[in-house]
Design an enzyme around this catalytic site. Structure first.
Site, PDB file in Angstrom:
ATOM      1  CG  ASP A  35      55.864 -91.531  14.065  1.00 40.24           C
ATOM      2  OD1 ASP A  35      56.077 -92.869  14.612  1.00 40.24           O
ATOM      3  OD2 ASP A  35      56.394 -90.686  14.101  1.00 40.24           O
ATOM      4  CG  MET A  61      49.909 -87.205   7.857  1.00 38.48           C
ATOM      5  SD  MET A  61      50.180 -86.402   6.389  1.00 38.48           S
ATOM      6  CE  MET A  61      49.497 -84.671   6.361  1.00 38.48           C
ATOM      7  CG  HIS A  78      56.311 -86.106  12.010  1.00 38.22           C
ATOM      8  ND1 HIS A  78      55.230 -86.920  11.798  1.00 38.22           N
ATOM      9  CD2 HIS A  78      57.035 -87.330  12.806  1.00 38.22           C
ATOM     10  CE1 HIS A  78      55.276 -88.196  12.382  1.00 38.22           C
ATOM     11  NE2 HIS A  78      56.190 -88.424  12.947  1.00 38.22           N
ATOM     12  CB  THR A  97      49.544 -82.324   9.879  1.00 37.41           C
ATOM     13  OG1 THR A  97      50.292 -83.135   9.042  1.00 37.41           O
ATOM     14  CG2 THR A  97      48.929 -81.273   8.986  1.00 37.41           C
TER      15      THR A  97
END
Length: 355
Positions: A298, A295, A202, A176
């Site tokens: 990972d 967020m 992501h 994000t």
């Protein structure tokens, strides 16, 4: 605890009703307004003062991009875009990131998605997280010009003595807020950089190609979506395609890109952990790993493996500049980070490790 106020902006009454029902199921969110188009959204923001907004792109009178530009200049709020997966939709999503959008959710089947239920949980999670983002961070205007690097020859070497000639590899993980963070870092790297760059952002299938194209047009280095089987080269950044894990393997010709559709890791494919774990297995190569805004956690497990193998340096983005301080925070708390840097200093920090 006060619920976060949400404004939903979509020209379809059906979509407004559906999105409202999804977000109202969250104990953290309260839908305080519905808007039919961009003009309506601007008026309602000034009346209701929402904490977060969902914004459709394709609307009459004033579309989402036109509205977002005005909103970010006059009354900025964290925004989640709802995007179609068409070529135009993915392009518009990249433009929305440039204007200050926090994140996006891809509609499963076009403008009016009867099957929006497929992304319900994703939408709720992203709106909840966006509602916590400080407005000062989305207003921040980052530098666009290339930074002036210090003369690395005069600096104390960061890797062990005698390792100057060893091959280097840079790997970056983000989520994000990542598109804007990647823009800041990659545009500051010189075309002469003496290492290839592997990136996991992501993002679902269809959107990473548009992101790579956008970054390529504004960077001195080449930026491309990674292709299975290609040999990676210095001065090129390879972005993991949405829906595929990115790893590398050693061959006689050099390091080869491997893409696979193995199960997602912690809900992500591509996964930062899987990239970092793959890189940790490479011999006789020194690695510089960068973990930026996003967020969750990972990347942390992969960084642990990198540090266990040695020959790795890790840079984390600081809380001060992160849109979401999840991924860097997890890495810092795991004690696998060598340097914590503001976003506008990450490229400089990377270059200090290279000959």
């Amino acid at each position: 605890m006060r619920k976060k106020k949400v404004l939903i902006v979509d020209d379809s009454a059906f979509m407004r009703k559906l999105i409202k029902s999804f977000l109202s199921s969250s104990p953290c969110l309260e839908v305080i307004g519905l808007a039919r188009n961009g003009k309506d959204a601007i008026e309602k923001i000034k009346v209701f003062h929402p904490d977060v907004m969902t914004l459709d792109v394709e609307m009459p009178r004033m579309n989402g991009l036109e509205a977002l530009k005005i909103i970010m200049e006059e009354c900025p709020i964290p925004t989640i875009m709802l995007s179609s997966t068409t070529d135009e939709g993915t392009e518009n999503t990249m433009k929305a990131f440039e204007l200050g959008a926090i994140d996006f959710v891809a509609k499963p089947s076009g403008t009016i998605s009867l099957d929006l239920e497929k992304v319900k949980n994703d939408l709720i999670e992203k709106v909840e997280n966006a509602s916590k983002v400080q407005v000062s961070k989305i207003k921040r205007k980052y530098r666009q010009q290339e930074i002036q690097f210090v003369n690395t020859a005069s600096m104390q070497p960061r890797f062990e003595k005698g390792d100057k000639e060893r091959a280097k590899l840079i790997c970056i993980g983000t989520s994000t807020g990542g598109p804007r963070a990647l823009e800041e870092v990659l545009t500051a790297l010189p075309s002469s950089i003496n290492a290839p760059i592997l990136i996991v952002q992501h993002m679902p299938a269809g959107f990473t190609k548009s992101l790579a194209q956008r970054l390529n047009t504004i960077s001195s280095i080449e930026v491309k979506e990674a292709e299975a089987g290609e040999i990676i080269k210095k001065g090129i950044a390879y972005l993991a395609p949405g829906g595929y894990h990115l790893t590398v393997e050693e061959t006689l010709e050099g390091l080869k890109v491997v893409l696979d559709i193995k199960p997602s890791r912690n809900g992500h494919r591509p996964s930062v952990d899987i990239l970092f774990e793959s890189v940790s297995r490479l011999l006789n190569i020194q690695k510089v790993a960068v973990i930026m805004t996003g967020m969750g956690s990972d990347g942390t497990k992969g960084l642990v493996k990198l540090k266990q193998k040695g020959d790795s340096k890790v840079i984390a983005e600081s809380q001060e500049t992160c849109i979401v301080f999840g991924m860097p925070k997890a890495a810092i708390e795991a004690n696998v980070v060598d340097h914590v840097e503001k976003l506008d200093n990450i490229a400089r920090s990377v270059m200090k490790y290279l000959p």
